[in-house]
Scaffold this motif. Structure first.
Motif, short mmCIF file in Angstrom:
data_model
loop_
_atom_site.label_atom_id
_atom_site.label_comp_id
_atom_site.label_asym_id
_atom_site.label_seq_id
_atom_site.Cartn_x
_atom_site.Cartn_y
_atom_site.Cartn_z
N LYS A 28 0.81 -1.22 0.00
CA LYS A 28 0.00 0.00 0.00
C LYS A 28 0.85 1.27 0.00
N TYR A 29 2.01 1.25 0.69
CA TYR A 29 2.79 2.47 0.89
C TYR A 29 4.11 2.51 0.11
N GLY A 30 4.44 1.45 -0.61
CA GLY A 30 5.65 1.44 -1.43
C GLY A 30 6.92 1.14 -0.65
N LEU A 31 8.04 1.65 -1.17
CA LEU A 31 9.35 1.43 -0.56
C LEU A 31 9.33 1.82 0.91
N SER A 32 10.00 1.02 1.74
CA SER A 32 10.05 1.34 3.18
C SER A 32 11.49 1.26 3.68
N ILE A 33 11.72 1.96 4.79
CA ILE A 33 13.04 1.96 5.42
C ILE A 33 12.85 2.09 6.93
N ARG A 34 13.68 1.35 7.65
CA ARG A 34 13.71 1.41 9.11
C ARG A 34 15.18 1.30 9.51
N MET A 35 15.57 2.00 10.56
CA MET A 35 16.97 2.00 10.99
C MET A 35 17.12 1.64 12.46
N ALA A 36 18.22 0.98 12.76
CA ALA A 36 18.65 0.77 14.15
C ALA A 36 19.75 1.79 14.39
N VAL A 37 19.60 2.58 15.46
CA VAL A 37 20.56 3.64 15.76
C VAL A 37 21.01 3.54 17.21
N GLU A 38 22.13 4.15 17.51
CA GLU A 38 22.63 4.26 18.88
C GLU A 38 22.88 5.72 19.19
N CYS A 39 22.57 6.11 20.43
CA CYS A 39 22.79 7.49 20.90
C CYS A 39 23.64 7.45 22.16
N GLY A 40 24.60 8.35 22.24
CA GLY A 40 25.45 8.42 23.41
C GLY A 40 26.44 9.56 23.25
N PRO A 41 27.25 9.87 24.24
CA PRO A 41 27.38 9.18 25.52
C PRO A 41 26.29 9.60 26.51
N LEU A 42 26.03 8.70 27.44
CA LEU A 42 25.07 8.97 28.50
C LEU A 42 25.80 9.44 29.76
N SER A 43 25.08 10.09 30.64
CA SER A 43 25.68 10.58 31.88
C SER A 43 25.93 9.45 32.88
N TYR A 44 25.00 8.49 32.99
CA TYR A 44 25.05 7.47 34.03
C TYR A 44 25.27 6.06 33.51
#
Length: 193
Positions: A93-109
């Motif tokens: 129904k919606y055509g081409l799709s994309i999904r990503m795995a990401v990482e965010c940092g650095p964290l404080s704790y």
């Protein structure tokens, strides 16, 4: 009966591109003109061609748009976002799709980064979202829709990833670079060349 021979081309597709621990993994398929599809997943440690790196860079901006979070840690220090895996698909129904795995940092704790899976975005929007503000203005947002530029960036990355995995398109070593690596090996203390 005479049958005219016509040259035909093979087709290919890329299903995912991942980067982890200095290694690139590409999941792709090749369909010969006169044969069944062959699917392959290859992990390479060599440096990709600069065209591949240039095609990958816009996905950091795309991932920030998909995540929609202010990337600061508890101490209000900015966090970096890294794209670890990009999955491509197709929705009827919606055509081409994309999904990503990401990482965010650095964290404080925490010494570990936050790992997130983005929502899936598509070639065709899933609807609209109207956001109203106290001053009685409003903005309409397309839900889960890829922009034209993002569609072009996806096509570019898929092609470069395929060339890297299937045709071994990678950074070419210069004589100067080879000499530097050779000198490093000679000066190594681990006893191995």
């Amino acid at each position: 009966m005479f049958v005219e021979w016509r040259p035909t081309m093979e087709s290919h597709d890329v299903y995912s591109v991942a980067f982890s621990n200095g290694l690139w993994t590409v999941d792709y398929s090749v369909t010969p003109a006169d044969g069944p599809m062959e699917r392959c997943k290859i992990t390479r440690g060599d440096r990709p061609h600069p065209d591949f790196i240039a095609a990958f860079k816009p996905f950091l901006v795309m991932a920030r748009r998909f995540v929609e979070l202010e990337l600061v840690n508890f101490s209000k220090a900015p966090m970096e976002l890294a794209v670890k895996n990009i999955k491509f698909g197709y929705h009827t129904k919606y055509g081409l799709s994309i999904r990503m795995a990401v990482e965010c940092g650095p964290l404080s704790y925490s010494a570990d980064n936050i790992k997130l899976i983005t929502p899936t975005f598509y070639e065709i929007r899933k609807g609209t979202n109207v956001v109203s503000f106290p001053d009685r203005t409003s903005v309409e947002y397309a839900l889960n829709e890829l922009t034209k530029d993002e569609m072009e960036q996806i096509a570019s990355l898929k092609e470069e990833a395929f060339l890297y995995a299937y045709a071994a398109k990678r950074e070419q070593v210069t004589l100067e670079g080879a000499a530097i690596e050779y000198a490093r090996e000679l000066n190594s203390t681990d006893g191995m060349l």
